[in-house]
Design a protein around this motif. Sequence first.
Motif, short mmCIF file in Angstrom:
data_model
loop_
_atom_site.label_atom_id
_atom_site.label_comp_id
_atom_site.label_asym_id
_atom_site.label_seq_id
_atom_site.Cartn_x
_atom_site.Cartn_y
_atom_site.Cartn_z
N ARG A 137 4.81 10.02 -43.99
CA ARG A 137 4.47 9.16 -42.85
C ARG A 137 4.25 9.96 -41.57
O ARG A 137 3.71 9.44 -40.60
N ASP A 138 4.68 11.21 -41.54
CA ASP A 138 4.58 12.04 -40.35
C ASP A 138 3.12 12.43 -40.09
O ASP A 138 2.47 13.01 -40.96
N PRO A 139 2.58 12.13 -38.92
CA PRO A 139 1.18 12.45 -38.62
C PRO A 139 0.87 13.94 -38.72
O PRO A 139 -0.23 14.31 -39.12
N ARG A 140 1.83 14.80 -38.39
CA ARG A 140 1.59 16.24 -38.50
C ARG A 140 1.40 16.66 -39.95
O ARG A 140 0.53 17.47 -40.26
N THR A 141 2.22 16.09 -40.84
CA THR A 141 2.08 16.40 -42.26
C THR A 141 0.76 15.88 -42.79
O THR A 141 0.07 16.56 -43.56
N GLN A 142 0.36 14.69 -42.35
CA GLN A 142 -0.92 14.12 -42.78
C GLN A 142 -2.07 15.01 -42.33
O GLN A 142 -3.02 15.23 -43.09
N ARG A 196 13.14 11.73 -48.41
CA ARG A 196 12.64 12.81 -47.55
C ARG A 196 11.12 12.95 -47.70
O ARG A 196 10.40 13.11 -46.72
N ARG A 245 9.40 10.14 -45.85
CA ARG A 245 9.40 10.38 -44.39
C ARG A 245 8.34 11.40 -44.01
O ARG A 245 7.61 11.23 -43.04
N MET A 246 8.24 12.46 -44.80
CA MET A 246 7.25 13.50 -44.52
C MET A 246 5.83 12.95 -44.66
O MET A 246 4.94 13.32 -43.90
#
Length: 52
Positions: free
Chosen positions: A28-33, A22, A25-26
């Motif tokens: 790699r998420d552009p929003r999290t970055q 998890r 995955r987070m």
Amino acid sequence: MALIDRIKRFLGSSKGQQARARAERMARDPRTQAKVRGLLAKFRGGGKGRPM
């Protein structure tokens, strides 16, 4: 070193592997970055951060 051993045991368990997947995955998420970049800029004193 008891804390390190507990962490190793957790990461070896099925729940630990699910948590790791998890987190990957987070990451790699552009929003999290974007959130992380904003927080780093805020703590470093650069950038505007989030608009209010």
